[in-house]
Structures are given as C-alpha cells and as structure tokens.
Design a protein around this motif. Structure first.
Motif, PDB file in Angstrom:
ATOM      1  N   UNK A  42      -9.457 -38.792 -33.632  1.00 35.94           N
ATOM      2  CA  UNK A  42      -8.570 -39.293 -32.582  1.00 35.94           C
ATOM      3  C   UNK A  42      -9.104 -40.596 -31.950  1.00 35.94           C
ATOM      4  N   UNK A  43     -10.401 -40.681 -31.712  1.00 35.21           N
ATOM      5  CA  UNK A  43     -10.974 -41.860 -31.064  1.00 35.21           C
ATOM      6  C   UNK A  43     -11.093 -43.067 -32.000  1.00 35.21           C
ATOM      7  N   UNK A  44     -10.830 -42.884 -33.294  1.00 41.36           N
ATOM      8  CA  UNK A  44     -10.894 -43.975 -34.270  1.00 41.36           C
ATOM      9  C   UNK A  44      -9.514 -44.514 -34.638  1.00 41.36           C
ATOM     10  N   UNK A  45      -8.483 -43.825 -34.238  1.00 39.64           N
ATOM     11  CA  UNK A  45      -7.124 -44.176 -34.682  1.00 39.64           C
ATOM     12  C   UNK A  45      -6.700 -45.561 -34.213  1.00 39.64           C
ATOM     13  N   UNK A  46      -5.880 -46.188 -35.043  1.00 40.10           N
ATOM     14  CA  UNK A  46      -5.383 -47.534 -34.772  1.00 40.10           C
ATOM     15  C   UNK A  46      -4.080 -47.481 -33.983  1.00 40.10           C
ATOM     16  N   UNK A  47      -3.940 -48.402 -33.069  1.00 43.61           N
ATOM     17  CA  UNK A  47      -2.667 -48.598 -32.376  1.00 43.61           C
ATOM     18  C   UNK A  47      -1.804 -49.503 -33.248  1.00 43.61           C
ATOM     19  N   UNK A  48      -0.526 -49.276 -33.242  1.00 44.30           N
ATOM     20  CA  UNK A  48       0.387 -50.128 -34.005  1.00 44.30           C
ATOM     21  C   UNK A  48       0.719 -51.353 -33.143  1.00 44.30           C
ATOM     22  N   UNK A  49      -0.222 -52.279 -33.153  1.00 43.52           N
ATOM     23  CA  UNK A  49      -0.150 -53.466 -32.323  1.00 43.52           C
ATOM     24  C   UNK A  49      -0.758 -54.617 -33.126  1.00 43.52           C
ATOM     25  N   UNK A  50      -0.097 -55.765 -33.211  1.00 47.30           N
ATOM     26  CA  UNK A  50      -0.635 -56.884 -33.980  1.00 47.30           C
ATOM     27  C   UNK A  50      -2.027 -57.330 -33.519  1.00 47.30           C
ATOM     28  N   UNK A  51      -2.359 -57.080 -32.274  1.00 47.88           N
ATOM     29  CA  UNK A  51      -3.655 -57.497 -31.738  1.00 47.88           C
ATOM     30  C   UNK A  51      -4.764 -56.479 -32.002  1.00 47.88           C
ATOM     31  N   UNK A  52      -4.433 -55.338 -32.582  1.00 48.59           N
ATOM     32  CA  UNK A  52      -5.434 -54.295 -32.850  1.00 48.59           C
ATOM     33  C   UNK A  52      -6.509 -54.835 -33.778  1.00 48.59           C
ATOM     34  N   UNK A  53      -7.767 -54.801 -33.327  1.00 44.07           N
ATOM     35  CA  UNK A  53      -8.899 -55.299 -34.110  1.00 44.07           C
ATOM     36  C   UNK A  53      -9.243 -54.290 -35.203  1.00 44.07           C
ATOM     37  N   UNK A  54      -9.327 -54.792 -36.424  1.00 40.35           N
ATOM     38  CA  UNK A  54      -9.676 -53.947 -37.561  1.00 40.35           C
ATOM     39  C   UNK A  54     -11.151 -54.066 -37.902  1.00 40.35           C
TER      40      UNK A  54
END
Length: 119
Positions: A42-54
């Motif tokens: 849960x704490x690693x999941x990505x937000x569906x946001x263009x600014x989300x750092x990969x």
C-alpha cells in the motif's frame, strides 16, 4: 504533458487526433499503474498523476517495479495500437534526462515513440 496536449486540442492548437492519442496513452498508463499497484504494498503504490515520481530522488519504484510498469505498458500499447515498442533501449537508458522520471515524462516518451513508429 498529456494534459497540455489535451488542453491545446480543446483550444484548437493541436489536432484532435493527437489529443485522442494522448488520451489513449494516458488510459494505457493508468491501466498499467492499476495492475502494478495490485503487486505493490500500500505504501509503495503509485498515484495516477503525471507528476508522480517513478525513479530518481523521491521515486516510488525500485528497478523491478519500473521494469514491471514498462512491460505492462508495452503490452497494452501493442494491444491498443497494433505495434510493439520497446520503452527502454540503450539510447533511452543513456539519455541525460530520463523519460522514466515521472508518469508524465513516460507518457511523453511513449507519444514520441508511437509518432516515430506509426508515421
């Protein structure tokens, strides 16, 4: 970047075909993120946001997570556009500015690859 293309299309600055492709790319990425998130804590999941750092400083993914995201995305691109693409090659990995920094930079990288492949 995807939102910028869509905004420009709405203001008649970009052909609607390009905006439709941008919307498809965004949908493909969000679908890949959804599937990847099922594999992550849960704490690693990505937000569906263009600014989300990969990757890089503040990045949410380790190398395996990034590979999984890229493979999931490549599979969806081939299914949607009917052509295989490789998101990570020698040239991409050697680039000074990583296309894998955020979901937005990844989307722009995909758009450029598809433009080259489909033109």
């Amino acid at each position: 970047m995807i939102e910028t293309i869509l905004e420009q299309a709405l203001n008649n600055n970009v052909p609607m075909g390009q905006a439709a492709d941008a919307e498809k790319i965004k949908a493909i990425l969000w679908s890949a993120v959804d599937e990847l998130n099922l594999q992550l804590r849960r704490d690693q999941r990505l937000a569906k946001n263009p600014e989300e750092r990969l990757t890089g400083e503040g990045g949410r993914l380790d190398s395996l997570g990034l590979i999984n995201l890229l493979v999931l995305t490549e599979q969806r691109i081939e299914a949607e556009f009917g052509c295989p693409i490789m998101l990570a090659d020698d040239q991409t990995m050697a680039a000074e500015s990583s296309p894998f920094a955020t979901l937005g930079t990844l989307a722009e990288h995909i758009r450029k690859l598809l433009e080259q492949k489909l033109s």
